[in-house]
Structure formats: structure tokens, C-alpha cells
Enzyme design. Structure first.
Site, PDB file in Angstrom:
ATOM      1  N   TYR A  94      -3.121  -1.450   9.940  1.00 38.55           N
ATOM      2  CA  TYR A  94      -3.099  -1.700   8.495  1.00 38.55           C
ATOM      3  C   TYR A  94      -1.771  -1.251   7.880  1.00 38.55           C
ATOM      4  O   TYR A  94      -1.068  -2.029   7.229  1.00 38.55           O
ATOM      5  CB  TYR A  94      -4.263  -0.989   7.810  1.00 38.55           C
ATOM      6  CG  TYR A  94      -4.295  -1.222   6.319  1.00 38.55           C
ATOM      7  CD1 TYR A  94      -4.808  -2.410   5.795  1.00 38.55           C
ATOM      8  CD2 TYR A  94      -3.795  -0.282   5.423  1.00 38.55           C
ATOM      9  CE1 TYR A  94      -4.823  -2.647   4.433  1.00 38.55           C
ATOM     10  CE2 TYR A  94      -3.807  -0.508   4.059  1.00 38.55           C
ATOM     11  CZ  TYR A  94      -4.316  -1.691   3.565  1.00 38.55           C
ATOM     12  OH  TYR A  94      -4.330  -1.916   2.210  1.00 38.55           O
ATOM     13  N   SER A 102       0.853  -1.191   0.000  1.00 39.78           N
ATOM     14  CA  SER A 102       0.000   0.000   0.000  1.00 39.78           C
ATOM     15  C   SER A 102       0.883   1.233   0.000  1.00 39.78           C
ATOM     16  O   SER A 102       2.024   1.199   0.482  1.00 39.78           O
ATOM     17  CB  SER A 102      -0.907   0.005   1.233  1.00 39.78           C
ATOM     18  OG  SER A 102      -1.540   1.272   1.387  1.00 39.78           O
TER      19      SER A 102
END
Length: 316
Positions: A179, A167
Site C-alpha cells: 500500500y 497517503s
């Protein structure tokens, strides 16, 4: 000074053109190549399975749910083999390996797309506890590592490719906590494996998408996960923060995501396709205007400057 800046810009442009030209040739045949994609229930995984099937690959679509399997079977050709796999469960991963190995026979695995991932609960980082990090890391990092190591013999047999879903938040942590931290771990693991697996003929490629409209970023999902984090706070902590502040934070996050999330899932699928079909694939793929023009460039700046700009841009 100006001449030096122009020279740097010219070098960057020349390198980009070189990479573009070098990345254009494609492998001659896909019909004899097998690819495993995890997390095919929805989002990038599902779209990737559809794309690779259309390109003629023999796809193993690993889903967490029976519903995900059924939707893949209805949308893809008979070449696609669906299987249930929970990447956070080692026994499930081993069963998946046996299924794939049984279909491969004496052939190897050309591609492994480690796409499965979860966001976990969302909120201010100080709202979240150790269990939140453990839950997200179990899927996003330890699951990815387990799948990679388990299927490594099949990848080595084919001189295959590993595509790991990271990401843009692994370059510039916006405060998502578990995350982004899990994606930082994915980057480190992928970098190390890329350098050490080269001699074994296996390549490793990192995807760094920006914000896209997937199940993870659906407003209902975001609001529910923020509420779950809020509900578990101690009463004293809730009083300190204030219900009004929590509601305002939720609305700010939803508004911000609605503004920046792109519906163009094909940009990520294009990158996965290139990583698996190009004769000379890239080591990294940055996907989405927000990642390319904002988040990644911010990560290049001195920390204090990057933090100041990010604070100015972030939801208030």
C-alpha cells in the site's frame, strides 16, 4: 540561536497565512464544469461525489460495482452520471472515457479525482509476496496512471485539474508494504506531472490523508486481510513466527487503528473541494491530525531519529 529559530518560525507562520489568504477566492461558476471521480462505491469517493453534486458540478461517478452505482443514484441529483469502471482494466477505462466524452460534447473535463484504491493483504512485510505488490500497484498506481493518461485530452481542453489520492504513509512508511509503496509511486508520478503539465494549463494536486474510518480500515476487513496473508505462509514460516505471535500482531494492529482512525471524512472531502474550486489551489493537502502532527513531521527528521521515534510509537 534563539533569534534564528524565532525567525524560522515567523517565516513559516507568514507563509501559512499567505497561502490561506491566497487560497480563499473561489472560481465563479461550477454548474458548467464536469468532474470525474473514481472509486465512488464508498468512503472518500462516495462522499466527494455527494459534495461536488451539492456544489453544482456535473459529476461522473465511477464505481466498481452495480451496488455502488445504485447508491450514488439514490443519494445524488439527476446531474450525476454513474458509470462502471475498473481502473485496473484498460478496456474498462477506455469504455469510461467514451461514456464521459459522449456526455461532454465539445466541452472539456474540469477535474479528475483519482480516488480508487485498495489496501491489499496486510501483515508483516516479509509475509507478503510479489503477487501482493502487483495486485495493489495494478489499482493504486498503474490504474491511476492509465486513467490520467486516457482522460488527459479532455483535461487539456478545459485547462483542468488532477487530484491524486496519496497517503501520509508515502512520507513515512509504517511497514504496510504494497500500500505505502504504491503511494510513494503516486507521489513521484504526481510531482513529475505537476511540473511538466503546467505549460499545458493542467494542474496536479496531491492529497495525503492520515488514518480515517473507511472500508479499508474496518476491523473485519483488516483481520480478514491479515488472516489471508498468514494462511498463505509456508508451514515452516508459520512455525517460526508462532500462532500466538500472529494473533497478538492482529490484535495490536486493530487496537492501534481503532485509536488513531478518524471518522471525519469531511476533512479529506474539504481538501478535494478546495483543490477543484479555489482560484489558487494548493499543490499538497495533508488531512488529519495524525498526519499533520505526527507522521509528516517524523518524515522531516534525520532517518535514524525518525525511525527510533516511530519504533517507540508503533504497536508492539
Amino acid at each position: 540561536m534563539l533569534d534564528g529559530l524565532l525567525l524560522v518560525i515567523l517565516i513559516i507562520i507568514s507563509y501559512k497565512i499567505y497561502k490561506w489568504v491566497k487560497g480563499r477566492p473561489r472560481i465563479p461558476n461550477t454548474s458548467d464544469k464536469f468532474v470525474l471521480v473514481t472509486g465512488c462505491d464508498s468512503g472518500f469517493g462516495r462522499e466527494d461525489a455527494l459534495r461536488l453534486d451539492g456544489l453544482g458540478f456535473r459529476v461522473f461517478a465511477a464505481c466498481l460495482t452495480e451496488k455502488g452505482e445504485e447508491e450514488i443514484r439514490q443519494s445524488c441529483s439527476e446531474r450525476v452520471v454513474t458509470l462502471r469502471m475498473n481502473v485496473a482494466d484498460h478496456e474498462s477505462v477506455k469504455q469510461g472515457f467514451q461514456t464521459v466524452e459522449g456526455h461532454l460534447g465539445d466541452k472539456g473535463l474540469w477535474g479528475l479525482v483519482n480516488n480508487a484504491g485498495i489496501s491489499g493483504r496486510i501483515g508483516e512485510m516479509e509475509w507478503l509476496g510479489l503477487q501482493d505488490y502487483q495486485q495493489v500497484f495494478a489499482v493504486n498506481f498503474f490504474g491511476l496512471v492509465d486513467v490520467t493518461l486516457t482522460f488527459m485530452p479532455l483535461l487539456k481542453k478545459a485547462g483542468g485539474r488532477i487530484v491524486n489520492m496519496s497517503s501520509c504513509t508515502a512520507r513515512m512508511e509504517p511497514g504496510t508494504g504494497p500500500y505505502a509503496a504504491s503511494k510513494f509511486a503516486v507521489e513521484g508520478f504526481s510531482d513529475g506531472f505537476r511540473r511538466t503539465l503546467r505549460k499545458a494549463g493542467v494542474s496536479v494536486h496531491i492529497l495525503e490523508p492520515g488514518y480515517f474510518k473507511t472500508a479499508i480500515t474496518k476491523p473485519d476487513n483488516i483481520a480478514q486481510k491479515m488472516k489471508a496473508a498468514w494462511d498463505d505462509l509456508e508451514p515452516e514460516r508459520k512455525e517460526e513466527i508462532g500462532e500466538d505471535n500472529f494473533q497478538a500482531k492482529t490484535q495490536d494492529v486493530l487496537k492501534h487503528l481503532d485509536m488513531i482512525c478518524s471518522p471525519r471524512l469531511d476533512l479529506v472531502v474539504d481538501a478535494i473541494e478546495h483543490a477543484l474550486t479555489a482560484v489558487s489551489p494548493h499543490s499538497r493537502y495533508v488531512c488529519g491530525w495524525d498526519a499533520k502532527l505526527v507522521i509528516i513531521p517524523l518524515s522531516w527528521l534525520p532517518t535514524d531519529i525518525g525511525d527510533a521515534i516511530f519504533a517507540w510509537m508503533a504497536p508492539k
